[in-house]
Scaffold this active site. Structure first.
Site, short mmCIF file in Angstrom:
data_model
loop_
_atom_site.label_atom_id
_atom_site.label_comp_id
_atom_site.label_asym_id
_atom_site.label_seq_id
_atom_site.Cartn_x
_atom_site.Cartn_y
_atom_site.Cartn_z
N LYS A 236 0.79 -0.73 0.36
CA LYS A 236 -0.27 -0.02 -0.20
C LYS A 236 0.70 1.38 0.36
CE LYS A 236 -4.40 1.06 2.28
NZ LYS A 236 -5.53 0.80 2.97
N GLU A 353 -28.59 -14.78 -1.98
CA GLU A 353 -29.97 -13.61 -2.78
C GLU A 353 -28.40 -12.26 -3.13
OE1 GLU A 353 -29.99 -15.16 0.01
OE2 GLU A 353 -32.29 -16.45 0.19
N ARG A 460 -48.96 -14.90 -1.81
CA ARG A 460 -48.96 -16.09 -1.36
C ARG A 460 -50.05 -16.61 -1.90
NH1 ARG A 460 -49.63 -21.47 1.46
NH2 ARG A 460 -47.74 -23.15 1.35
#
Lengths: 608, 608
Positions: A236, A353, A460
Site C-alpha cells: 500500500k 441473494e 402466496r
C-alpha cells in the site's frame, strides 16, 4: 517492460495528484495496484473508449471502488479524460466521484460498497457466455479486505461452478485495511487455497514485478474452463516511503504531494493505445412478437405469484431480451414457468441473494432485461446490492413473493413485512403491489420497459380475480372499486388487503356507512389526484396494508397529502404485533388488518 | 447402536405426525437429518431443559430452520414438550411455529432465513471462548442448500481463523433443495475442500450410519484448535419410499401419514436422558462502577461519531458486560476508542457485515450487551440478520455512522440514506439520531438497558455542541430549541439538519417569521405530545432530514398526526436527488435540505 514500469509510476503520480487536488481520497490504495493496472491497460484490456457500447469491449470493474484515483489515472493514460478533468476529482458536478459511477466511459457500474464488483462481474461473464456469446473478458480489481465479504464467495462459487474462463479477478493483496492489517496479511496462499477450492485457477505473484504480472495475465487467458484469480502481493502506498506499507495512511492524501511526485520520478505524459475490442456482431436483433398476456377469468381464484410466473413465460415468448434469475425458490415464486419455457435465459443462482441481484445488475449492463425473484423477506439479504444498483442507474426488476402475514403458518421468518419501506426508500424506484391476476399480468409486463429499480410484490395465496383482462393499470394509477356520491370514508388498500377492504365496505354499507374503496396498486408513485379527490369527497381515509405500519402504503398515502391545505382525517392500519404461525385468516385478524379491523377503523373515523 | 437407530425412526415418525397435524411443514427435510440428531441428542448434547439459562448448557441451532418438525420431535424425546403439544405444530398461539423461535426451551434464536444459524453459532462460540470462558459446545445443523449463502462463508472464515473448536457444523447433505438438486448434490468432497480451505477440520460420512455419525462426533470433540464440519450424505424423506430422495416433495406433509408411520415401523415412545451441562460457574458477577460519561463543552465542535466512540469506552469501564463489534471501519466509526480500552471485549469482524450482526446476536444469547457498528450504508448488507434478530427478540444495539449526504466528497456509495426507513420498519425497534456530542453520549449509554433492536445514527463531520452535559434525553423525547408564543411555523429536524433548522430560524426571524425548532432525536418512538403542541400553536410543520424522503423522520412525524382531528399544514424536506461528490455544504444544498431550503419551505408554509 521498462515502459510498463514507467506507466505504473505515472498512474501513481496521477493518483497522488488527484487526491491532492481533492484534499481527500485513497491514493495509497491506488498505488498498490498501479503496476497491475498498467500492464492490464497497455497489454491486455481491449476497449474502445469512443464506443463504450461496443459489444466486443472488455469490462473492467473496480470492485475496490475506493481506488478510484487509479482508475481515473488510467482514463487519462488512455486519453479518455483530460488531465484537467482528473484534477476535478471529488468536486461538485465532476464525473470523477469519490467512488466510480457509470457517468464515466469504461465504468459499467457504481462501486464503493465492497464485495460487489466480483458478483456483478460474474453476471457480466455469464452474459458473455450464455447470452451475448461474445468473447469479451471481464476483469475485476479486488481488494484483499473485501475477501471477507460473503458476497465474494457467492461469486467464487457461482463463477467457479459455471466455469467462467472469461472472468479474471485481480486481487490487490496490500495487507492493510482501513484500520490495520487484514486477517491474512500477505499470505496469498491462504487466499489461493480458498479460491482454488471453489474451482478457480489461481496465480500468486509479486504485484510490483512487471514480468510476473504479465505472465499471470497470459496464464489467465490460457486457462480454459475456469476463471482465474491473480493474487498479487503488493505494498500500500508503494513508491513513497512516508506512506508505503504503513498503518494509518488509509483514505487520505499524501502528506507532501510535491515530494511524493518527485520521489516517484516526477510527472510523465505517456498515452496508451488500448487494444481494440474484438470485432463482435452488433447486438443480436431483438426478437419481438406481440405479447400474448396470460388472462384470468373474473370470479376465479388465482395467486398473483402464479400470474407473475405465467406472464414472465409469455413475456419471454414475446421478447428475446428478457432474462429471469432465481434464488432457488422458483417452485414457490413461480418463475419455474419461465424456466421451463426459456431455460437458456433462466439463471439459477441458488440460495445466494446477493449474487442473484448482482448477476442481474451485470446482465443489464449489456442491455438484457433481468427479472430477479425470490421471497420478499429474503430480498433484505441483498439490499445493499439493490441500493448500489440504484446508484448505478441500473434498470432492474425485482419480485418479492410471499409478502406479508397472509402467507400463514410458515411464520415471521418467511414474511416480507419491510419490503415496501425498503423499496420506497431508493432513488428512482417504482413500487407495485397488485391484488389480482390480471393486474399482475399487466404490471409484470409493464416492468420490462421501466427504467430504474422496480419492485413487484406478490402474494402466496389464491385471491379472487377482480379485473377483466382488458383493464389497464398505468404506473402511478389506482382503481376506485367502490364509489358513490354519499361516501363518508375512503379505504385505501393494495394486494391482499383489497379484499379485506371490499368486505369491510360491504359491512359498512349494511351499517349505513358508504365507503369508497381504492386499490392503490402503485405504491410509488402514488395516484395523488385520486387520493385528493377521495379526501375532498369523504374527508376521511383509512389505509390498510400487510406490512409493518412504517414506511409502506400508509406512509405513502400520508405523503400524498403533504402540502395539502385540508388534509383528511386519517387512520392507518398495518401489522401491529409480531406474527407467529396461524392460518392466513387468523394472521390478518392478529395483525389487525382484516375486514373487521378495517370496518371498525372506518366506523370510528366516520363518527368523528 | 440399535436404540439410536430406533430413536432416529421415532424422530422421523414424530416429524411426519407433526406436519400431518399441521397440514404443512417440512417433514422430508427433517427425515434426512433424523439419525444425525438422534445420536447428538442421546450421546453428545449436554443440556438441562429445566434450566435453559444454565451457563454450562450446550447450544443447538437449527440453521436449516425449516426442519423444525425434527427439532420439535427431539424436544418430545427429551421430555421438554409433550406429544400433545407436538401436534399443535403451526397452530395459532402454539409455541411450535413453522420455523423455530426462542419461545421454546433450547431454542436460542429464530431461524428460517437460511444461512444465519452458523454465523450466529460462531458468535456463541466466540462468547464461549473469549467472554464466558465456559466449555459449552455449539452445534449447528446446516442444510446443504444454504452453503450457497455468502454469510456461511463469512462464518467459516471467522470461526476457522479464530480456531473455535467448540463449534461443530453438522451439514445435512440431502442433495435436494426446494426446486430440485443443489449445485453439488452428494459431492461432500466438494464441500469438504471448500470448508477445509477455511481452516476447518472436516469429516465426510454416511448420515444414516449410526456408527459413522457417532465416530464423527467423537472426532469433532477430539479435534483441538479448529472447528469441525461433519458433511453427512443423507436422503431427503429417508425411510418412506414414496418421498425418499425425490424431487417435488419439499415443504409438504407426506401423502399418506398412516402408511408412512407404518413404513417407519410405527410409533415409538422412547424418552432420552440428555446429558447434564458442564458444571459451570454462575455468570461472573457483573462488574459495574458508576458511569463517567464523556462530556463536551457547549460551543466547541465534536462529531457525534467521536462522542459515540468515547462513550463506548467509558461504558466499557463502567460495565463489564458491554462488548463492541466492528466491521473493519473502527477508525472511522470511532469504536477504536473502545478497542484500545477494552481489547478483550472488542471483536474485529472485518468487512463481513452479516457475520458482524450475527456474532452480536449470538453473544446477547448469553447475556452480553453487544454494540454493533459500521457505516450506516453498509448495514444494508446485514439487514436480513437484523430483521431476524427482531423476530428472535434479541437485544441488539446498532450504530450506523457516516449517515447522509453530509459526509461530503466520498459520494453516494458511502452515504446511509435509507437506514431510518429500514430501522423504523422493524418489530419493537428504537431509532435515535443525535445532533450533538452530549446528546450522543447520553443516548449511547441509554441503549445498554434498552430491549429489542435499537439504532443510533451518527454523523461524520464535527457539529457544534448544543447541549450541556447535564441535560437528559429520554427515549421518545425531543428538545424544543426555539419557541415563542408568536411562532407561526415549526421546524422539526434531527442530527445534522438541526443546525440547518436553527440557521433557518434565524433567517426567518430576520424576515419577521417566528419559527419553533424541535430536535426530534428520538425518531422512533416520536414525541407525539410535543409535536401536537407545536401543531396546535403554529398549525404548520416543516420536517427536514438527511435521508431519502421516504420512511424516515418526515414520515415518522406525519404518522404522529394519524388520528389527529386537525392535522397541521405540512412540508417535508428530504434528499431530493442522487448525490455525487461535493463538500458537505454543497451536498446539503444539492439535496434541498440546507438552511435556505428550510427557510424557503417555512416561508411558503407560513404564507398559506
Amino acid at each position: 517492460m521498462d515502459d510498463l514500469a514507467e506507466l505504473g509510476q505515472q498512474l501513481r503520480v496521477d493518483a497522488v495528484r488527484a487526491a491532492a487536488a481533492a484534499g481527500s481520497g485513497h491514493p495509497t490504495s491506488s498505488m498498490s495496484a498501479a503496476d497491475l493496472m498498467a500492464v492490464l491497460l497497455a497489454r491486455y484490456l481491449r476497449y474502445d473508449f469512443d464506443t463504450t457500447q461496443h459489444p466486443g469491449n472488455d469490462h473492467l470493474i473496480f470492485s475496490k471502488g475506493h481506488a478510484s484515483p487509479l482508475l481515473y489515472a488510467m482514463l487519462v493514460a488512455a486519453d479518455a479524460i483530460s488531465d484537467e478533468e482528473l484534477l476535478t476529482f471529488r468536486e461538485a458536478e465532476s464525473r470523477l466521484e469519490g467512488h466510480p459511477t457509470p457517468q464515466l466511459p469504461g465504468v459499467d457500474v457504481a462501486t464503493g460498497s465492497l464485495g460487489q464488483g466480483l458478483p456483478i462481474g460474474t453476471g457480466l461473464a455469464l452474459a458473455g457466455r450464455r447470452l451475448d456469446e461474445i468473447d469479451y473478458r471481464v476483469w475485476v480489481l479486488c481488494g484483499d479486505s473485501e475477501l471477507a465479504e460473503g458476497s465474494m464467495w457467492e461469486a467464487f462459487e457461482h463463477a467457479g461452478h459455471a466455469g467462467l474462463d472469461n472472468l479474471i479477478a485481480v486481487v490487490d493483496v496490500n495487507r492493510l485495511g482501513q484500520r490495520g492489517p487484514t486477517r491474512h496479511g500477505w499470505d496469498t496462499a491462504a487466499y489461493a487455497r480458498r479460491i482454488g477450492a471453489f474451482g478457480w485457477h489461481t496465480v500468486e505473484i509479486d504485484g510490483h514485478d512487471i514480468d510476473e504480472i504479465d505472465r499471470a495475465y497470459a496464464e489467465a487467458l490460457a486457462t480454459a474452463g475456469r476463471p482465474t484469480a491473480i493474487l498479487a502481493r503488493t505494498r500500500k502506498g508503494r513508491g513513497v516511503e512516508s506512506v508505503e506499507d504503513q498503518e494509518g495512511k488509509h483514505g487520505k492524501p499524501l502528506p507532501d504531494t510535491d515530494e511524493a511526485v518527485a520521489e516517484l520520478g516526477g510527472r510523465r505524459y505517456a498515452r496508451v493505445r488500448v487494444a481494440d475490442p474484438l470485432p463482435a456482431p452488433e447486438r443480436m436483433p431483438l426478437d419481438t412478437t406481440s405479447l400474448k398476456l396470460s388472462t384470468y377469468e373474473p370470479g376465479t381464484e388465482v395467486a398473483t405469484r402464479t400470474a407473475f410466473g405465467e406472464t414472465l413465460a409469455a413475456l419471454g415468448d414475446a421478447r428475446s431480451d428478457v432474462v429471469v434469475l432465481d434464488g432457488e425458490v422458483s417452485d414457490s415464486t413461480r418463475t419455474r414457468y419461465f424456466a421451463q419455457a426459456h431455460p437458456d435465459r433462466f439463471f439459477q443462482c441458488y440460495i445466494a441473494e446477493q449474487q442473484l441481484v448482482a448477476a442481474a445488475v451485470g446482465m443489464q449492463v449489456r442491455g438484457w432485461i433481468p427479472y430477479v425473484s425470490t421471497f420478499a423477506a429474503f430480498l433484505s439479504r441483498a439490499h445493499d446490492f439493490v441500493r448500489m444498483a440504484a446508484v448505478s442507474g441500473a434498470d432492474l426488476r425485482v419480485n418479492g413473493s410471499h409478502a406479508g402475514v397472509s402467507i400463514g403458518p410458515d411464520g415471521p421468518s418467511q414474511m416480507g413485512l419491510e419490503d415496501l419501506a425498503a423499496y420506497r426508500a431508493l432513488w428512482r424506484s417504482t413500487v407495485l403491489y397488485p391484488c389480482d391476476a390480471n393486474q399482475t399480468a399487466h404490471l409484470t409486463a409493464a416492468l420490462a420497459d421501466l427504467s430504474g429499480i422496480s419492485y413487484l410484490r406478490t402474494t402466496r395465496g389464491d385471491t379472487p380475480v377482480l379485473y377483466s383482462p382488458e383493464e389497464t393499470f398505468p404506473i402511478g394509477g389506482s382503481k376506485v372499486l367502490r364509489s358513490s356520491p354519499d361516501d363518508q370514508v375512503t379505504i385505501v388498500a393494495a394486494g391482499i388487503t383489497v379484499f379485506e377492504a371490499l368486505t369491510a365496505a360491504d359491512r359498512l354499507a349494511d351499517a349505513g356507512i358508504a365507503a369508497r374503496v381504492i386499490d392503490l396498486y402503485s405504491v410509488k408513485p402514488v395516484d395523488t389526484a385520486t387520493l385528493h379527490q377521495a379526501a375532498a369527497d369523504t374527508g376521511r381515509i383509512v389505509t390498510v396494508e400487510d406490512h409493518w405500519p412504517q414506511g409502506g402504503l400508509g406512509d405513502a398515502v400520508l405523503d400524498a397529502f403533504v402540502g395539502a391545505v385540508e388534509p383528511p382525517l386519517f387512520a392507518k392500519l398495518g401489522v401491529l404485533a409480531l406474527p407467529g404461525s396461524a392460518t392466513p385468516a387468523e394472521q390478518l385478524w392478529h395483525a389487525g388488518i382484516d375486514a373487521d379491523a378495517v370496518a371498525d377503523a372506518a366506523t370510528a373515523l366516520a363518527a368523528q
